[in-house]
Design a protein around this motif. Structure first.
Motif, PDB file in Angstrom:
ATOM      1  N   ALA A   1     -24.810  22.053  38.543  1.00 25.08           N
ATOM      2  CA  ALA A   1     -23.829  23.108  38.343  1.00 25.08           C
ATOM      3  C   ALA A   1     -22.702  22.621  37.439  1.00 25.08           C
ATOM      4  O   ALA A   1     -22.483  21.421  37.292  1.00 25.08           O
ATOM      5  CB  ALA A   1     -23.253  23.554  39.690  1.00 25.08           C
ATOM      6  N   ALA A   2     -22.013  23.592  36.849  1.00 26.14           N
ATOM      7  CA  ALA A   2     -20.874  23.298  35.976  1.00 26.14           C
ATOM      8  C   ALA A   2     -19.595  23.778  36.635  1.00 26.14           C
ATOM      9  O   ALA A   2     -19.618  24.626  37.542  1.00 26.14           O
ATOM     10  CB  ALA A   2     -21.066  23.997  34.629  1.00 26.14           C
ATOM     11  N   HIS A   3     -18.484  23.220  36.192  1.00 27.31           N
ATOM     12  CA  HIS A   3     -17.179  23.644  36.691  1.00 27.31           C
ATOM     13  C   HIS A   3     -16.088  23.122  35.777  1.00 27.31           C
ATOM     14  O   HIS A   3     -16.339  22.344  34.861  1.00 27.31           O
ATOM     15  CB  HIS A   3     -16.956  23.162  38.134  1.00 27.31           C
ATOM     16  N   THR A   4     -14.883  23.569  36.039  1.00 26.22           N
ATOM     17  CA  THR A   4     -13.685  23.009  35.432  1.00 26.22           C
ATOM     18  C   THR A   4     -12.796  22.567  36.587  1.00 26.22           C
ATOM     19  O   THR A   4     -13.003  22.974  37.731  1.00 26.22           O
ATOM     20  CB  THR A   4     -12.926  24.044  34.578  1.00 26.22           C
ATOM     21  N   LEU A   5     -11.822  21.731  36.287  1.00 27.03           N
ATOM     22  CA  LEU A   5     -10.926  21.276  37.343  1.00 27.03           C
ATOM     23  C   LEU A   5      -9.587  20.900  36.735  1.00 27.03           C
ATOM     24  O   LEU A   5      -9.540  20.215  35.714  1.00 27.03           O
ATOM     25  CB  LEU A   5     -11.549  20.062  38.046  1.00 27.03           C
ATOM     26  N   GLN A   6      -8.520  21.357  37.361  1.00 23.70           N
ATOM     27  CA  GLN A   6      -7.170  20.992  36.937  1.00 23.70           C
ATOM     28  C   GLN A   6      -6.775  19.744  37.708  1.00 23.70           C
ATOM     29  O   GLN A   6      -6.730  19.757  38.937  1.00 23.70           O
ATOM     30  CB  GLN A   6      -6.191  22.132  37.247  1.00 23.70           C
ATOM     31  N   ARG A   7      -6.529  18.653  36.998  1.00 24.30           N
ATOM     32  CA  ARG A   7      -6.139  17.408  37.655  1.00 24.30           C
ATOM     33  C   ARG A   7      -5.260  16.582  36.737  1.00 24.30           C
ATOM     34  O   ARG A   7      -5.155  16.872  35.550  1.00 24.30           O
ATOM     35  CB  ARG A   7      -7.371  16.627  38.114  1.00 24.30           C
ATOM     36  N   GLU A   8      -4.653  15.551  37.299  1.00 24.36           N
ATOM     37  CA  GLU A   8      -3.708  14.738  36.538  1.00 24.36           C
ATOM     38  C   GLU A   8      -4.365  13.591  35.786  1.00 24.36           C
ATOM     39  O   GLU A   8      -3.900  13.201  34.724  1.00 24.36           O
ATOM     40  CB  GLU A   8      -2.636  14.191  37.481  1.00 24.36           C
ATOM     41  N   VAL A   9      -5.441  13.017  36.328  1.00 19.82           N
ATOM     42  CA  VAL A   9      -6.148  11.945  35.631  1.00 19.82           C
ATOM     43  C   VAL A   9      -7.435  12.515  35.059  1.00 19.82           C
ATOM     44  O   VAL A   9      -7.981  13.488  35.583  1.00 19.82           O
ATOM     45  CB  VAL A   9      -6.443  10.745  36.559  1.00 19.82           C
ATOM     46  N   GLU A  10      -7.919  11.921  33.997  1.00 17.94           N
ATOM     47  CA  GLU A  10      -9.096  12.435  33.299  1.00 17.94           C
ATOM     48  C   GLU A  10      -8.963  13.932  33.062  1.00 17.94           C
ATOM     49  O   GLU A  10      -9.919  14.703  33.182  1.00 17.94           O
ATOM     50  CB  GLU A  10     -10.368  12.121  34.105  1.00 17.94           C
ATOM     51  N   ALA A  11      -7.745  14.342  32.722  1.00 14.40           N
ATOM     52  CA  ALA A  11      -7.389  15.754  32.658  1.00 14.40           C
ATOM     53  C   ALA A  11      -8.126  16.521  31.557  1.00 14.40           C
ATOM     54  O   ALA A  11      -8.630  17.614  31.806  1.00 14.40           O
ATOM     55  CB  ALA A  11      -5.884  15.903  32.489  1.00 14.40           C
ATOM     56  N   ALA A  12      -8.186  15.977  30.358  1.00 17.51           N
ATOM     57  CA  ALA A  12      -8.772  16.725  29.245  1.00 17.51           C
ATOM     58  C   ALA A  12     -10.247  17.047  29.506  1.00 17.51           C
ATOM     59  O   ALA A  12     -10.682  18.180  29.342  1.00 17.51           O
ATOM     60  CB  ALA A  12      -8.613  15.943  27.952  1.00 17.51           C
ATOM     61  N   GLY A  13     -11.001  16.058  29.924  1.00 12.38           N
ATOM     62  CA  GLY A  13     -12.419  16.285  30.196  1.00 12.38           C
ATOM     63  C   GLY A  13     -12.642  17.189  31.392  1.00 12.38           C
ATOM     64  O   GLY A  13     -13.594  17.981  31.419  1.00 12.38           O
ATOM     65  N   SER A  14     -11.784  17.109  32.371  1.00 13.92           N
ATOM     66  CA  SER A  14     -11.940  17.928  33.570  1.00 13.92           C
ATOM     67  C   SER A  14     -11.644  19.399  33.311  1.00 13.92           C
ATOM     68  O   SER A  14     -12.236  20.265  33.940  1.00 13.92           O
ATOM     69  CB  SER A  14     -11.022  17.419  34.682  1.00 13.92           C
ATOM     70  N   ARG A  15     -10.726  19.672  32.404  1.00 13.86           N
ATOM     71  CA  ARG A  15     -10.383  21.073  32.102  1.00 13.86           C
ATOM     72  C   ARG A  15     -11.496  21.783  31.353  1.00 13.86           C
ATOM     73  O   ARG A  15     -11.623  22.994  31.453  1.00 13.86           O
ATOM     74  CB  ARG A  15      -9.094  21.133  31.290  1.00 13.86           C
TER      75      ARG A  15
ATOM     76  N   ASP B   1     -16.804  27.648  39.356  1.00 11.45           N
ATOM     77  CA  ASP B   1     -15.525  28.352  39.320  1.00 11.45           C
ATOM     78  C   ASP B   1     -15.687  29.826  39.697  1.00 11.45           C
ATOM     79  O   ASP B   1     -14.725  30.472  40.113  1.00 11.45           O
ATOM     80  CB  ASP B   1     -14.902  28.273  37.923  1.00 11.45           C
ATOM     81  N   GLU B   2     -16.884  30.372  39.524  1.00  7.01           N
ATOM     82  CA  GLU B   2     -17.144  31.798  39.758  1.00  7.01           C
ATOM     83  C   GLU B   2     -17.842  32.075  41.083  1.00  7.01           C
ATOM     84  O   GLU B   2     -18.165  33.222  41.376  1.00  7.01           O
ATOM     85  CB  GLU B   2     -17.984  32.355  38.606  1.00  7.01           C
ATOM     86  N   VAL B   3     -18.099  31.069  41.897  1.00  7.96           N
ATOM     87  CA  VAL B   3     -18.777  31.267  43.179  1.00  7.96           C
ATOM     88  C   VAL B   3     -17.762  31.796  44.196  1.00  7.96           C
ATOM     89  O   VAL B   3     -16.787  31.109  44.513  1.00  7.96           O
ATOM     90  CB  VAL B   3     -19.427  29.959  43.682  1.00  7.96           C
ATOM     91  N   PRO B   4     -17.970  33.020  44.698  1.00  9.36           N
ATOM     92  CA  PRO B   4     -17.018  33.598  45.650  1.00  9.36           C
ATOM     93  C   PRO B   4     -16.865  32.727  46.899  1.00  9.36           C
ATOM     94  O   PRO B   4     -17.843  32.254  47.469  1.00  9.36           O
ATOM     95  CB  PRO B   4     -17.644  34.946  46.017  1.00  9.36           C
ATOM     96  N   GLY B   5     -15.623  32.503  47.283  1.00  7.65           N
ATOM     97  CA  GLY B   5     -15.338  31.764  48.502  1.00  7.65           C
ATOM     98  C   GLY B   5     -15.287  30.254  48.360  1.00  7.65           C
ATOM     99  O   GLY B   5     -14.987  29.559  49.322  1.00  7.65           O
ATOM    100  N   LEU B   6     -15.563  29.733  47.161  1.00  7.54           N
ATOM    101  CA  LEU B   6     -15.576  28.277  46.984  1.00  7.54           C
ATOM    102  C   LEU B   6     -14.185  27.724  46.684  1.00  7.54           C
ATOM    103  O   LEU B   6     -13.797  26.693  47.219  1.00  7.54           O
ATOM    104  CB  LEU B   6     -16.563  27.871  45.887  1.00  7.54           C
ATOM    105  N   GLY B   7     -13.449  28.396  45.817  1.00  5.31           N
ATOM    106  CA  GLY B   7     -12.163  27.847  45.375  1.00  5.31           C
ATOM    107  C   GLY B   7     -12.406  26.785  44.317  1.00  5.31           C
ATOM    108  O   GLY B   7     -13.501  26.687  43.763  1.00  5.31           O
ATOM    109  N   PRO B   8     -11.400  25.950  44.019  1.00  7.01           N
ATOM    110  CA  PRO B   8     -11.620  24.885  43.028  1.00  7.01           C
ATOM    111  C   PRO B   8     -12.824  24.030  43.446  1.00  7.01           C
ATOM    112  O   PRO B   8     -12.976  23.680  44.617  1.00  7.01           O
ATOM    113  CB  PRO B   8     -10.324  24.075  43.076  1.00  7.01           C
TER     114      PRO B   8
END
Length: 120
Positions: free
Chosen positions: A13-27, A74-81
């Motif tokens: 599966a794919a996703h994005t994540l807002q975080r402070e480290v490894e930020a660019a790749g995670s976004r 990111d689009e799975v209902p009920g999962l959140g980040p």
């Protein structure tokens, strides 16, 4: 005498994540192969000799896999980040009616060595 039985499944599966480290790749949208394991603890049923019919548990895990595999988390209902912690909770919630109840949910990514365990 309690026994613990497990069923594993995996999903890509794919996703994005807002975080402070490894930020660019995670976004950016990126993907992982996730592994999950559901454990059920309890006594053996005297008639069947099983804690739970693993075929039933396998079917429930397959239904979860279909919800997650090759999806944008990111689009799975009920999962959140899409964190490992939230994936554990999502799986546990999806199996909340299981009898006997799930005793542990584990989610990990072997490729990077990350993992999370939720003891219920």
């Amino acid at each position: 005498m309690p026994f613990t039985v497990h069923q594993r499944f995996f999903f890509d599966a794919a996703h994005t994540l807002q975080r402070e480290v490894e930020a660019a790749g995670s976004r950016r949208i990126h993907g992982h192969t996730y592994h999950a394991e559901v454990s059920v603890t309890g006594p053996r049923d005297p008639h069947t000799g099983m804690v739970i019919d693993l075929g039933h548990l396998r079917a429930r895990c397959q239904a979860l896999r279909e919800q997650l595999d090759h999806h944008l988390l990111d689009e799975v209902p009920g999962l959140g980040p899409a964190t490992l912690e939230n994936l554990c909770v999502f799986i546990a919630n999806a199996l909340a009616d299981l009898r006997p109840a799930a005793s542990r949910v584990r989610v990990w990514r072997e490729g990077v060595g990350d993992g999370c365990v939720l003891d219920l």
